[in-house]
Scaffold this motif. Structure first.
Motif, short mmCIF file in Angstrom:
data_model
loop_
_atom_site.label_atom_id
_atom_site.label_comp_id
_atom_site.label_asym_id
_atom_site.label_seq_id
_atom_site.Cartn_x
_atom_site.Cartn_y
_atom_site.Cartn_z
N VAL A 174 -54.33 8.41 0.25
CA VAL A 174 -53.02 8.81 -0.24
C VAL A 174 -51.93 8.00 0.45
CG1 VAL A 174 -51.40 10.72 -0.43
CG2 VAL A 174 -53.83 11.11 -0.81
N SER A 175 -51.03 7.47 -0.35
CA SER A 175 -49.89 6.75 0.20
C SER A 175 -48.92 7.74 0.82
CB SER A 175 -49.20 5.95 -0.90
OG SER A 175 -48.03 5.37 -0.40
N GLU A 176 -48.29 7.33 1.94
CA GLU A 176 -47.30 8.21 2.58
C GLU A 176 -45.93 8.05 1.93
OE1 GLU A 176 -47.39 7.26 6.76
OE2 GLU A 176 -49.55 7.61 6.87
N ILE A 177 -45.87 7.21 0.89
CA ILE A 177 -44.58 6.94 0.28
C ILE A 177 -44.38 7.81 -0.95
CG2 ILE A 177 -43.15 5.14 -0.76
CD1 ILE A 177 -44.97 3.13 0.79
N ASP A 178 -43.28 8.55 -0.96
CA ASP A 178 -42.94 9.37 -2.12
C ASP A 178 -42.22 8.50 -3.15
OD1 ASP A 178 -41.94 11.08 -3.99
OD2 ASP A 178 -40.95 12.43 -2.58
N PRO A 179 -42.81 8.36 -4.34
CA PRO A 179 -42.22 7.42 -5.31
C PRO A 179 -40.93 7.93 -5.97
CG PRO A 179 -44.17 8.48 -6.23
CD PRO A 179 -44.06 8.95 -4.81
N THR A 180 -40.60 9.20 -5.79
CA THR A 180 -39.50 9.78 -6.58
C THR A 180 -38.24 8.93 -6.56
OG1 THR A 180 -40.38 11.91 -5.95
CG2 THR A 180 -38.25 11.91 -7.05
N GLU A 181 -37.73 8.66 -5.35
CA GLU A 181 -36.46 7.94 -5.26
C GLU A 181 -36.61 6.43 -5.48
OE1 GLU A 181 -33.52 9.13 -5.17
OE2 GLU A 181 -33.96 11.23 -4.77
N ILE A 182 -37.85 5.97 -5.57
CA ILE A 182 -38.05 4.54 -5.77
C ILE A 182 -37.81 4.16 -7.22
CG2 ILE A 182 -39.76 2.69 -5.70
CD1 ILE A 182 -41.04 4.02 -3.37
N PHE A 183 -38.17 5.08 -8.12
CA PHE A 183 -38.13 4.71 -9.54
C PHE A 183 -37.01 5.40 -10.30
CE2 PHE A 183 -42.38 3.57 -8.29
CZ PHE A 183 -42.51 2.33 -8.88
N GLU A 184 -36.37 6.36 -9.66
CA GLU A 184 -35.35 7.09 -10.39
C GLU A 184 -33.95 6.62 -10.03
OE1 GLU A 184 -36.02 11.29 -10.09
OE2 GLU A 184 -38.01 11.07 -10.95
N ASN A 185 -33.08 6.73 -10.99
CA ASN A 185 -31.65 6.53 -10.74
C ASN A 185 -31.29 5.18 -10.15
OD1 ASN A 185 -31.27 9.28 -11.43
ND2 ASN A 185 -31.96 9.83 -9.38
#
Lengths: 218, 192
Positions: B104-115
């Motif tokens: 599992v990556s420790e990186i949360d993709p939410t803010e990477i691809f949104e907005n």
């Protein structure tokens, strides 16, 4: 020539838009794109392309159960949904998950008299995501990489053999590059750096360090 | 010409339903969106995992929930509705793959691809944006099969350029240059 080195190339942007890029690399693209109207425009077009390709697929209808289940859940969704929290605009949006209280309060470690670093996390492919902080006029040790290194300048600027890089600039260095970045005199430089394999120091003395450093990537 | 009119009319009614969901929490409008988009989202999921019907349902459900919750943040001036839905489906796929991968990556993709979109575009940009999308749509059909195949592998099947090169038994450089050629023909690249 210089221009093409400060943007991610179209291969990276396409993979970012398609969603197939490792998250550590996507993080670097996102940090760059936030400051780059040109790449914002290209990503919009690439997303439009993804959308058009999706429209060409042969639709595969879902079951009526699925629809009923979902309609029944909508009210409870609204109740549990949290409003988005306010954000610190001085820090790249994609880095908020790692930096809650500004750069100063991170657990910086001294790497050399000129450089501090802090590891933010690891990606599932083992890539190391860290911030580097170089003091004004400070120099990094000459090094090459065993894997690719992605760098985005978050604050300040630095130069190396190939040119001068400023806030928002994106750099990709592979194993064939040997470089020695130097921060400019007017301020400290903070970079986001993603390294896919351990860095190799090439100086005569620091070569002795390599076995130690490699172990930290094991 | 006639066909593009019906497709823009359909888009207008879809946008109207999103607005009704945003402003009135209108479930009938949401059901219309479900009927239109779920078959496409499922097809998108099945393109990557052909036999995984349950995964397709799960992805479609997740995307529809996000549409319900985020309808009020959708701005037709910033993105075409179909493009917005594509990015939601892509983001849900990324989340799904992250949750289900062995490491599992420790990186949360939410803010990477949104907005990441810029604030509010001027009228010139709007015209430009619409024209760019029309170009992509009309030229996509005329793309040589070899280039279209690679775009489909990358965008729909979710393959990396490296995996695409292995599957098609082509050198990586050939894959990259075909993508580049296709993007040029579609006028996706602004500056290069």
């Amino acid at each position: 020539m210089n221009k093409s080195t400060i943007h991610p190339d179209e291969t990276l942007l396409t993979a970012y838009s398609a969603g197939s890029l490792p998250l550590s690399q996507a993080l670097c693209i996102s940090a760059h794109v936030e400051h780059c109207p040109t790449c914002q425009q290209e990503i919009k077009h690439l997303n439009d392309l993804g959308s058009e390709l999706m429209q060409q697929l042969k639709p595969s209808p879902g079951s009526t159960d699925l629809k009923a289940q979902l309609l029944a859940r909508l009210d409870s969704l609204d109740e549990t949904h949290e409003a988005p929290t306010r954000i610190d605009k001085t820090i790249s949006r994609c880095l908020h998950q790692f930096i809650k209280n500004g750069y100063q309060n991170l657990a910086w470690k001294r790497v050399s008299p000129d450089i501090h670093s802090v590891e933010l996390c690891r990606d599932s492919n083992g890539a190391k995501v860290e911030l580097l902080r170089i003091k004004p006029g400070g120099a990094a040790t000459t090094h090459t990489h065993l894997g690719d290194e992605y760098t985005v300048i978050l604050e300040g600027s630095f130069s190396d053999e190939s040119g001068l890089y400023q806030k928002g600039d994106f750099l990709l260095r592979d194993a064939s590059h040997q470089h020695r970045p130097v921060a400019t005199q007017d301020g400290e430089c903070i970079c986001l750096a993603v390294t896919e394999g351990p860095i190799q120091f090439t100086g005569l003395f620091s070569r002795l360090l390599n076995p130690l450093i490699r172990r930290s990537y094991a | 010409m006639g066909q593009s009119k019906t497709s823009s009319e359909r888009l207008a009614s879809l946008q109207g339903w999103v607005q009704k969901v945003a402003e009135h929490r209108d479930k009938a409008a949401f059901a219309e969106l479900f009927d239109h988009y779920v078959p496409l989202i499922r097809a998108y999921s099945l393109a990557r995992e052909p036999a995984a019907d349950l995964v397709a349902d799960e992805l479609a459900q997740e995307v529809m929930m996000r549409i319900w919750l985020k309808a009020s943040s959708y701005d037709p001036k910033l993105a075409n509705l179909n493009t917005w839905i594509f990015t939601l489906a892509r983001n849900c796929r990324i989340d799904y793959l992250r949750r289900n991968s062995r490491y599992v990556s420790e990186i949360d993709p939410t803010e990477i691809f949104e907005n990441i979109e810029d604030e509010s575009p001027g009228p010139f940009q709007l015209v430009h944006q619409t024209r760019a999308q029309d170009n992509i749509r009309s030229r996509l059909d005329k793309l040589p099969a070899a280039q279209a195949e690679i775009l489909s592998k990358v965008y729909l099947q979710g393959k990396s350029h490296q995996q695409t090169s292995e599957e098609l038994k082509l050198p990586l450089g050939t894959v990259k240059s075909r993508v580049r050629l296709a993007l040029k023909k579609l006028e996706v690249l602004v500056t290069r």
